[in-house]
Scaffold this active site. Structure first.
Site, PDB file in Angstrom:
ATOM      1  N   LEU A  10      52.876  66.077   9.403  1.00  0.00           N
ATOM      2  CA  LEU A  10      52.097  65.111  10.175  1.00  0.00           C
ATOM      3  C   LEU A  10      51.565  65.698  11.486  1.00  0.00           C
ATOM      4  CD1 LEU A  10      54.208  61.873   9.628  1.00  0.00           C
ATOM      5  CD2 LEU A  10      52.295  62.756   8.303  1.00  0.00           C
ATOM      6  N   GLN A  12      49.359  68.768  13.820  1.00  0.00           N
ATOM      7  CA  GLN A  12      47.928  69.092  13.897  1.00  0.00           C
ATOM      8  C   GLN A  12      47.461  69.875  12.668  1.00  0.00           C
ATOM      9  OE1 GLN A  12      46.741  71.974  16.837  1.00  0.00           O
ATOM     10  NE2 GLN A  12      44.604  71.330  16.822  1.00  0.00           N
ATOM     11  N   ASP A  34      58.177  65.443   6.795  1.00  0.00           N
ATOM     12  CA  ASP A  34      58.204  65.399   8.256  1.00  0.00           C
ATOM     13  C   ASP A  34      59.438  64.600   8.665  1.00  0.00           C
ATOM     14  OD1 ASP A  34      55.520  65.841  10.385  1.00  0.00           O
ATOM     15  OD2 ASP A  34      57.377  64.995  11.145  1.00  0.00           O
ATOM     16  N   ASP A  52      64.427  66.795   7.499  1.00  0.00           N
ATOM     17  CA  ASP A  52      64.649  67.391   8.812  1.00  0.00           C
ATOM     18  C   ASP A  52      65.070  68.839   8.582  1.00  0.00           C
ATOM     19  OD1 ASP A  52      65.500  68.220  11.283  1.00  0.00           O
ATOM     20  OD2 ASP A  52      66.519  66.330  11.774  1.00  0.00           O
ATOM     21  N   TYR A 141      58.698  79.845  23.558  1.00  0.00           N
ATOM     22  CA  TYR A 141      57.882  79.733  22.341  1.00  0.00           C
ATOM     23  C   TYR A 141      57.617  81.130  21.765  1.00  0.00           C
ATOM     24  CZ  TYR A 141      53.784  78.508  19.471  1.00  0.00           C
ATOM     25  OH  TYR A 141      52.900  78.327  18.438  1.00  0.00           O
ATOM     26  N   LYS A 145      58.687  82.950  18.281  1.00  0.00           N
ATOM     27  CA  LYS A 145      57.664  83.393  17.319  1.00  0.00           C
ATOM     28  C   LYS A 145      57.869  84.863  16.935  1.00  0.00           C
ATOM     29  CE  LYS A 145      55.677  79.639  16.316  1.00  0.00           C
ATOM     30  NZ  LYS A 145      55.822  79.106  14.952  1.00  0.00           N
TER      31      LYS A 145
END
Ligand code: SER
Length: 331
Positions: A10, A12, A34, A52, A141, A145
């Protein structure tokens, strides 16, 4: 044929990747998942399951129940939110991926993972950033990554898992809003242009970052996942980009369609620092060579499409429906 599972469906990317994959592989062939309950068309058009990623049992159940062969693992916290909530970002971005990879190992699933321009850091060459270069990010972040890229490559080498990924730039789209990234302004600016004729940007006007229109991103994801594995020297993750732009350049392009539009910049120290640690433009020649990547939407085409699509969408929502959802996924 085995099904596809999309986590963070759900968000972007997922809001558009799920319909695109369903158009390609059949509605029943793509399971959206989701931790939120869908309000839009997702659940009308194919299977949806609550899962989850922090609970391995829930992912495992979904994979078994739907006979999943490929997982598009999109559930993650984006850069600005991750700086506010570093522990939650580590837990979801790393813990979620680890569990997905373990389930994939158990069932022999292929895995797609979006990495990001955020996987680079202040020590990286900032212009035409190479595919293979220094990756010492200064954000939580980015740390998750880079670690994700390494973990996916490890599962490929160690367990022969078919893991593939893209270092996505900021994604410009009109279906769902991004959820807390540093590049979000490049979506919000279009909403504000249509609704208010003015945008106040949280980045300096000369902050150059790579961007991509969602249609290009979806095609990149799908083409990478269908690429001949014998041609892939890299896997996790490929640099891809469509354009490198500043807020000032984006505003100037919008002004060509809406002459009265104005841009003001009030830099937010957190997001400005994140942006300043990222590349200004990345070199995607490895993706071009290894699986034929080529973008189709430049700044002019993206702006044209965004204004046209968003005008229609906002007008329809004004007369009936809800505002676009804020997402929780990478991109
Ligand atoms: N769009 C993401 C962010 O801004 C970068 O991948 O966090």
């Amino acid at each position: 044929m085995q099904r596809i599972l999309v986590t963070g469906a759900l968000g972007q990317i997922g809001s558009e990747l799920v319909p695109s994959l369903r158009a390609r592989y059949g509605a029943d062939g793509v399971v959206a998942s989701d931790v939120r309950v869908p309000a839009g068309p997702v659940e009308d058009e194919g299977p949806f399951v609550y899962a989850d990623c922090l609970h391995i049992r829930q992912i495992d159940d979904a994979v078994r129940r739907f006979d999943v062969g490929t997982i598009y693992h999109l559930a993650a916290l984006l850069s600005a939110v991750a700086e506010e909530r570093p522990r939650a970002a580590w837990d979801l971005n790393m813990g979620g991926l680890y569990r997905v990879l373990e389930v994939a190992r158990e069932h022999g699933c292929a895995v797609f993972l979006p990495s990001s321009i955020g996987a680079f850091g202040p020590g990286t060459p900032r212009i035409a950033t190479p595919q293979d270069t220094i990756q010492r990010p200064s954000t939580m972040y980015g740390i998750t990554k880079v670690s994700s890229e390494l973990l996916c490559d490890y599962y490929h080498r160690r367990f022969a898992l078919d893991t593939r990924g893209l270092r996505l730039p900021g994604l410009i789209s009109h279906v769902a809003l991004p959820g807390g990234g540093t590049t979000d302004y490049a979506v919000q600016i279009f909403h504000d242009a249509i609704r208010f004729g003015r945008h106040i940007c949280y980045l300096r006007e000369d902050t150059k970052l790579d961007m991509m229109y969602m249609a290009d991103a979806l095609r990149a994801i799908e083409e990478l996942m269908e690429a001949d594995p014998s041609r892939l020297r890299h896997r996790n993750a490929f640099n891809v980009t469509s354009m490198a732009v500043t807020p000032a350049e984006l505003a100037a392009e919008i002004q060509r369609h809406r002459p009265g539009f104005t841009l003001d910049c009030e830099p937010d120290p957190v997001r400005q620092a994140i942006a300043d640690s990222w590349p200004q433009s990345i070199d995607d020649s490895a993706a071009r060579e290894e699986w034929g990547w080529a973008p189709r939407y430049d700044l002019a085409a993206t702006t044209r499409e965004m204004l046209a699509q968003l005008e229609t969408r906002l007008a329809a929502e004004a007369s009936s429906g809800p505002a676009p959802r804020a997402g929780r996924d990478a991109g």
